[in-house]
Design a protein around this motif. Structure first.
Motif, PDB file in Angstrom:
ATOM      1  N   VAL A 125      43.589  22.619  45.059  1.00 32.26           N
ATOM      2  CA  VAL A 125      45.285  22.956  45.495  1.00 32.26           C
ATOM      3  C   VAL A 125      46.095  21.794  44.570  1.00 32.26           C
ATOM      4  O   VAL A 125      46.229  20.680  45.409  1.00 32.26           O
TER       5      VAL A 125
ATOM      6  N   THR B 243      49.373  21.534  41.244  1.00 29.37           N
ATOM      7  CA  THR B 243      50.597  22.312  40.627  1.00 29.37           C
ATOM      8  C   THR B 243      50.293  23.857  40.852  1.00 29.37           C
ATOM      9  O   THR B 243      51.105  24.301  41.154  1.00 29.37           O
ATOM     10  N   GLY B 244      48.974  24.146  40.632  1.00 27.91           N
ATOM     11  CA  GLY B 244      48.661  25.369  40.924  1.00 27.91           C
ATOM     12  C   GLY B 244      47.221  25.452  41.567  1.00 27.91           C
ATOM     13  O   GLY B 244      47.078  24.399  42.366  1.00 27.91           O
ATOM     14  N   ILE B 245      46.717  26.802  41.901  1.00 27.47           N
ATOM     15  CA  ILE B 245      45.599  26.606  42.682  1.00 27.47           C
ATOM     16  C   ILE B 245      44.488  27.258  41.919  1.00 27.47           C
ATOM     17  O   ILE B 245      44.528  28.607  41.345  1.00 27.47           O
TER      18      ILE B 245
ATOM     19  N   GLY C  57      44.374  31.447  43.072  1.00 28.53           N
ATOM     20  CA  GLY C  57      45.890  31.241  43.038  1.00 28.53           C
ATOM     21  C   GLY C  57      46.784  32.514  42.746  1.00 28.53           C
ATOM     22  O   GLY C  57      47.965  32.777  43.050  1.00 28.53           O
ATOM     23  N   HIS C  58      45.952  33.466  41.983  1.00 29.38           N
ATOM     24  CA  HIS C  58      46.700  34.659  42.007  1.00 29.38           C
ATOM     25  C   HIS C  58      46.287  35.942  43.110  1.00 29.38           C
ATOM     26  O   HIS C  58      46.864  37.047  42.703  1.00 29.38           O
TER      27      HIS C  58
ATOM     28  N   THR D  80      53.092  31.514  36.016  1.00 24.20           N
ATOM     29  CA  THR D  80      52.255  30.433  37.095  1.00 24.20           C
ATOM     30  C   THR D  80      51.010  30.673  37.012  1.00 24.20           C
ATOM     31  O   THR D  80      50.267  31.435  35.940  1.00 24.20           O
ATOM     32  N   GLY D  81      50.275  29.855  37.697  1.00 25.51           N
ATOM     33  CA  GLY D  81      48.533  30.235  37.831  1.00 25.51           C
ATOM     34  C   GLY D  81      47.780  29.194  36.845  1.00 25.51           C
ATOM     35  O   GLY D  81      48.495  28.711  36.061  1.00 25.51           O
ATOM     36  N   THR D  82      46.516  29.212  37.008  1.00 24.25           N
ATOM     37  CA  THR D  82      45.570  28.332  36.168  1.00 24.25           C
ATOM     38  C   THR D  82      45.518  28.697  34.855  1.00 24.25           C
ATOM     39  O   THR D  82      45.201  27.805  33.736  1.00 24.25           O
TER      40      THR D  82
ATOM     41  N   GLU E 186      49.584  30.834  45.080  1.00 23.90           N
ATOM     42  CA  GLU E 186      50.023  29.704  44.466  1.00 23.90           C
ATOM     43  C   GLU E 186      51.434  29.643  44.452  1.00 23.90           C
ATOM     44  O   GLU E 186      52.194  28.474  44.330  1.00 23.90           O
TER      45      GLU E 186
ATOM     46  N   SER F  70      50.462  26.294  46.849  1.00 24.06           N
ATOM     47  CA  SER F  70      50.270  25.223  46.094  1.00 24.06           C
ATOM     48  C   SER F  70      51.378  23.931  46.234  1.00 24.06           C
ATOM     49  O   SER F  70      52.216  24.118  46.813  1.00 24.06           O
TER      50      SER F  70
END
Length: 343
Positions: A143, A145-147, A168-169, A193-195, A211, A215
């Protein structure tokens, strides 16, 4: 060292969005010559540029430690990764699509290469040597900046061709839905966003992605959007919450509830018995874990309560994970060769 002893030295490379960590892991498990260099960014040949830099680092380490001749290398990268086929399917931040990492890396390095996902590899080390090693059904969440996450079921990693673990999504209740302030991404909003960095939609009215709320990056962004006050990350929001800042306390509580909601979904769907939490937000320690445990407990009914554990291996888990992958590859190759020698 964490990895323990093995027969052969291996090279290890952890490719991140901003830098590459590199080192040579000797048979005793000691990381030699660890270094960090900027990740090259080349929009025309993104995968090739990264591997060219890795080849340079490999040459430097080989020259520096000639007595420890590496027999394999481990390379881990972000994004969507198919480790079985050796392909980096997609990385938004670094720019490749369907790039054959294993083949191209072996051509440059001249030794076998184990290629895998960064979070999954770091999680494997954490799961093998860290606080969740006694459990078989585990989720490791990073966890920051994103997740991002890695999932273990029955002690084995769930990969799904590189698409597993995108927590994260995952959809969570949007704490700003209906508030009309435009900060929470209400129904129909989209955000990059997202990984993987892909553009995601909130989809169902009243929901957003984890996230966007849970996050470390979201905690800081949502506080700034709600107050107009710029903060230096989630840690400052937590400090403000300690000082009776009601908005900061609400934003922190929203993050805890979103994380708890997703953890409970994992418990219900795949029977998760332990969740390891790492990344920047985990630096809050018990100020995150204590309310997270109580919120998960309140949300669940008859289900088994998961153990919530702070990650133990820190920033070098990825580098150690890449080395562990390389060692495993050598072990597989040796077993295959042994079987072939049998009459």
């Amino acid at each position: 060292m964490v990895l323990g002893a093995a027969e052969s030295p291996v090279l290890s490379f952890d490719v991140g969005g901003t830098d590459i960590k590199a080192g040579l892991v000797d048979p005793h498990g000691t990381v030699l010559g660890m270094r960090r260099v900027p990740t090259p960014l080349d929009s025309q040949r993104p995968g090739e540029a990264v591997l060219d830099r890795i080849a340079e680092l490999a040459a430097e380490l080989t020259a520096e430690f000639p007595e420890a001749k590496a027999q394999a290398a481990g390379i881990i990268v972000p994004g969507i990764v198919d480790s079985t086929s050796g392909v980096g399917i997609y990385s938004a931040n670094l720019g490749w699509r369907n790039f054959p990492f294993t083949r191209e890396a072996e051509r440059r390095l001249g030794i076998p290469v184990a290629f895998d996902h960064d979070v999954r590899s770091a999680a494997a080390v954490e799961h093998t040597f860290g606080g969740s090693r006694e459990f078989k059904d585990v989720v490791v969440m990073v966890v920051g900046t994103g997740i991002a996450a890695a999932v273990f079921s029955g002690g084995k990693a769930v990969t799904a061709g590189g698409f597993a673990g995108e927590l994260g999504h995952a959809q969570v209740p949007d704490p700003d839905a209906g508030h009309g302030n435009g900060h929470g991404g209400g129904p129909g909003r989209t955000r990059r966003t997202g990984t993987t960095g892909t553009t995601g939609t909130t989809g169902t009215a009243g929901y957003t992605i984890l996230e966007a709320v849970g996050s470390a990056g979201a905690v800081a962004r949502r506080y700034q959007a709600a107050t107009g006050v710029e903060v230096q990350g989630a840690r400052e929001v937590l400090i403000r919450a300690r000082s009776q800042d009601a908005v900061a306390a609400r934003i922190w509580d929203d993050a805890v509830r979103a994380l708890a909601f997703t953890i409970c979904q994992c418990v219900n769907i795949i029977g998760t018995e332990a969740v390891v939490i790492g990344g920047g937000l985990a630096e809050a320690g018990d100020e995150l874990l204590r309310p997270l445990r109580s919120t998960v407990d309140a949300m669940l009914d008859f289900q088994r309560r998961p153990q919530l554990i702070r990650a133990q291996l820190g920033q070098d888990a990825g580098l150690l994970g890449a080395a562990m992958n390389a060692r495993a590859l050598l072990g597989t190759m040796e077993s295959t060769a042994h079987r072939r020698r049998q009459p």
